[in-house]
Design a protein around this motif. Structure first.
Motif, PDB file in Angstrom:
ATOM      1  N   TYR A 236      -8.472 -22.017  12.038  1.00  0.00           N
ATOM      2  CA  TYR A 236      -8.263 -22.842  10.862  1.00  0.00           C
ATOM      3  C   TYR A 236      -8.073 -21.953   9.643  1.00  0.00           C
ATOM      4  N   GLN A 237      -7.090 -22.292   8.806  1.00  0.00           N
ATOM      5  CA  GLN A 237      -6.803 -21.448   7.651  1.00  0.00           C
ATOM      6  C   GLN A 237      -7.974 -21.417   6.685  1.00  0.00           C
ATOM      7  N   VAL A 238      -8.677 -22.535   6.576  1.00  0.00           N
ATOM      8  CA  VAL A 238      -9.786 -22.571   5.612  1.00  0.00           C
ATOM      9  C   VAL A 238     -10.853 -21.535   5.995  1.00  0.00           C
ATOM     10  N   PHE A 239     -11.137 -21.417   7.288  1.00  0.00           N
ATOM     11  CA  PHE A 239     -12.173 -20.453   7.674  1.00  0.00           C
ATOM     12  C   PHE A 239     -11.670 -19.033   7.714  1.00  0.00           C
ATOM     13  N   PHE A 277     -16.523 -28.945   2.235  1.00  0.00           N
ATOM     14  CA  PHE A 277     -15.529 -30.014   2.270  1.00  0.00           C
ATOM     15  C   PHE A 277     -15.819 -31.094   1.241  1.00  0.00           C
ATOM     16  N   ARG A 286      -9.708 -30.820  -8.488  1.00  0.00           N
ATOM     17  CA  ARG A 286      -9.160 -31.420  -7.281  1.00  0.00           C
ATOM     18  C   ARG A 286      -9.861 -30.885  -6.054  1.00  0.00           C
ATOM     19  N   PHE A 287      -9.653 -31.598  -4.927  1.00  0.00           N
ATOM     20  CA  PHE A 287     -10.242 -31.125  -3.687  1.00  0.00           C
ATOM     21  C   PHE A 287      -9.344 -30.118  -2.995  1.00  0.00           C
ATOM     22  N   LEU A 288      -8.028 -30.368  -3.045  1.00  0.00           N
ATOM     23  CA  LEU A 288      -7.119 -29.545  -2.254  1.00  0.00           C
ATOM     24  C   LEU A 288      -6.153 -28.778  -3.130  1.00  0.00           C
ATOM     25  N   ASP A 290      -2.833 -26.398  -2.046  1.00  0.00           N
ATOM     26  CA  ASP A 290      -2.076 -25.872  -0.902  1.00  0.00           C
ATOM     27  C   ASP A 290      -2.747 -26.220   0.424  1.00  0.00           C
ATOM     28  N   GLY A 291      -3.384 -27.389   0.461  1.00  0.00           N
ATOM     29  CA  GLY A 291      -4.007 -27.803   1.706  1.00  0.00           C
ATOM     30  C   GLY A 291      -5.375 -27.201   1.970  1.00  0.00           C
ATOM     31  N   LEU A 292      -5.899 -26.383   1.034  1.00  0.00           N
ATOM     32  CA  LEU A 292      -7.202 -25.747   1.244  1.00  0.00           C
ATOM     33  C   LEU A 292      -8.218 -26.290   0.251  1.00  0.00           C
ATOM     34  N   PRO A 293      -9.446 -26.514   0.719  1.00  0.00           N
ATOM     35  CA  PRO A 293     -10.497 -26.890  -0.226  1.00  0.00           C
ATOM     36  C   PRO A 293     -10.946 -25.656  -1.002  1.00  0.00           C
TER      37      PRO A 293
END
Lengths: 311, 233
Positions: A236-239, A277, A286-288, A290-293
């Motif tokens: 996962y990109q976030v991790f 999250f 905002r939360f996101l 580029d799709g990342l938190p």
């Protein structure tokens, strides 16, 4: 492509010398032909012998003349340049098929590249030596000559002490569990499980944190042979981003004399990810992005920021 | 950008049989067909919006649902219908569930078993619902836009959004909602009731049964709807 070999050669004299060789060859073969033919028919034996000898002498003189001419011409031709600046590799440039085997040009490029690399590496070393990124209490360089090399006490700690410190830190936070493994020798490898959010693997060197990798809660931590997998990146990109930030954090929190404080601060910082999250970015709201938190946690205040929003 | 790991070759993260990666949090919702447009046109608009966002198309997906009536009803109560569903994400499994009741995850031989149980469960073939469409990936999100069809007439559009890294719906609901609003527009999708209805509420981990329950709710809703007049081709 400069042809280094032909610099000293007079091309004109070269072609004359080649024709001189041809002339010499033909006069020598004439000598042997006349010998093979023998004496020609004449009225008297004396006449025949005289004819034969005079012919023979003529042929030999022709050979002599041609040989002298050749020697003179070879003097004019000159010697090929003996100073090869590239020695044997220069001979590679004589290969005529440049399209199929561009060895010489590739060789020159590789040489130029390695020179540049060496130069840049020298510059980088001088720059990096100015920043002290020393993570051990060892003194290196000039002072090492003055005093005897003393192993810093914090680098050699009994494993039992490391176990105690880690278990104490593990009890500090209820939502974080730390398991200690020693798969390779005395270095501890910690498996940190943070709630139901993430699993982090922290590789230690006595009480110093060496390396860390963070993966999602639902990802596999063990490799196929049952050992902890400390190399595979998260899918996962976030991790993957959190792993990069954790590496920055372990370089940031440094205190060679009190490594247990360092580990405690690192774990406190890591624990702030339990709400990764749920928290919006403190800067853009905002939360996101580029799709990342928000994956960045400030080192002092533990506030959440997007990687692109952090000051 | 790959980190160099000395002494080992980094294998790509793969799903091994023993420790398979489970699904993330999934939300299925219905998208109303745009005014004056057909189902296909609305689906194309959604695809365009997703591609503008930067999502990458990754193949297609399908979900289907068959209905079975239990025969031999003893007490005069209306019998509960049995639904058998399949999902292309788990092609070797199928899920059998009663609405609001127990559910079972089995492998595809279960369909054969249902044929053998013909005397107890009758297949209502006319009620088979299918949802087919394209699958998009954006960062850690998996988005599936599908057309729901029943007996080859398009009934509506479904959108499934899965946030893969998270397993607890309560944590990432706001995040998912923000993402869905970025391409579905300002209409606010509501929290799926399946999450709130669990014993621990929003903080129990989600699994594929929740996804299929949401699809079932959507299919039943569309089944009860009359075919919209001129909007469907």
């Amino acid at each position: 492509m400069v042809d280094v070999v032909n610099v000293g050669v007079n091309l004109d004299a070269f072609s004359h010398a080649i024709s001189g060789i041809q002339a010499l060859r033909s006069s020598v073969s004439r000598v042997f032909e006349s010998l093979k033919d023998g004496m020609k028919n004449r009225e008297t034996l004396e006449g025949r012998e005289k004819q034969f000898i005079s012919e023979f002498q003529d042929n030999l003189q022709a050979v002599n003349r041609d040989l002298n001419e050749l020697e003179r011409l070879s003097g004019l031709v000159g010697r090929p340049s003996e100073s090869h600046p590239l020695h044997n590799s220069g001979l590679l440039s004589l290969d005529p098929v440049q399209d199929k085997t561009p060895l010489y040009s590739q060789l020159l490029q590789a040489y130029k590249w390695s020179n540049k690399l060496q130069y840049h590496a020298g510059l980088a070393t001088s720059l990096l030596n100015q920043q002290s990124l020393k993570r051990s209490a060892n003194q290196m360089g000039a002072s090492a000559k003055r005093r005897p090399k003393v192993q810093p006490s914090t680098l050699v700690l009994p494993p039992q002490y490391v176990d105690d410190v880690i278990s104490r830190i593990g009890r500090m936070f209820p939502d974080m569990t730390i398991e200690l493994f020693r798969p390779n020798g005395t270095s501890a490898v910690l498996l940190v499980t943070l709630g139901k959010v993430l699993k982090g693997i922290v590789v230690m060197r006595s009480l110093f944190i060496d390396r860390t990798i963070v993966r999602g809660f639902n990802e596999n931590v063990y490799s196929e042979d049952g050992k902890l997998d400390i190399w595979t990146k998260s899918q996962y990109q976030v991790f993957q981003k959190v792993t990069d930030h954790a590496t920055t954090a372990l370089l940031h929190y440094q205190l060679p004399q009190m490594p247990d404080v360092v580990v405690r601060s690192f774990m406190t910082w890591l624990r702030s990810y339990i709400k990764i999250f749920q928290s919006p970015c403190q800067r853009c709201g905002r939360f996101l992005q580029d799709g990342l938190p928000p994956t960045w946690r400030d080192f002092r205040t533990l506030e959440a920021f997007h990687d692109t929003c952090r000051m | 950008m790959d980190n160099f790991s000395p002494g080992s070759i980094q294998p790509k993260a793969k799903k091994t049989f023993g420790g398979k990666t489970s699904m993330g949090v999934t939300c299925v919702c219905q998208v109303p067909v745009a005014e004056g447009k057909s189902v296909q046109q609305t689906v194309d608009t959604l695809h365009k919006k997703l591609e503008q966002l930067g999502a990458v198309k990754q193949g297609s997906f399908w979900v289907d649902c068959e209905t079975y009536h239990p025969t031999g009803n003893v007490s005069g109560q209306p019998s509960k219908l049995l639904y058998v569903m399949h999902n292309s994400e788990t092609p070797l499994s199928c899920i059998a569930l009663f609405e609001g009741g127990p559910c079972l995850i089995a492998d595809t031989n279960f369909d054969v078993l249902m044929v053998k149980l013909k005397s107890h469960f009758q297949n209502a073939k006319a009620h088979k619902v299918e949802c087919r469409g394209s699958r998009y990936r954006y960062c850690d999100f998996l988005i599936k836009v599908g057309t729901v069809t029943m007996s080859s007439s398009a009934r509506g559009i479904s959108v499934e959004v899965e946030y893969c890294p998270c397993v607890v719906p309560g944590d990432c609901w706001n995040l998912t909602k923000e993402f869905m609003q970025s391409f579905l527009g300002p209409s606010v999708p509501e929290l799926p009731s399946v999450f709130a209805a669990k014993p621990e509420g929003l903080f129990a981990p989600s699994d594929c049964v929740d996804t299929m329950t949401q699809y079932l709710e959507l299919f039943n809703k569309l089944r009860k709807m009359q075919i919209p007049g001129s909007n469907v081709r």
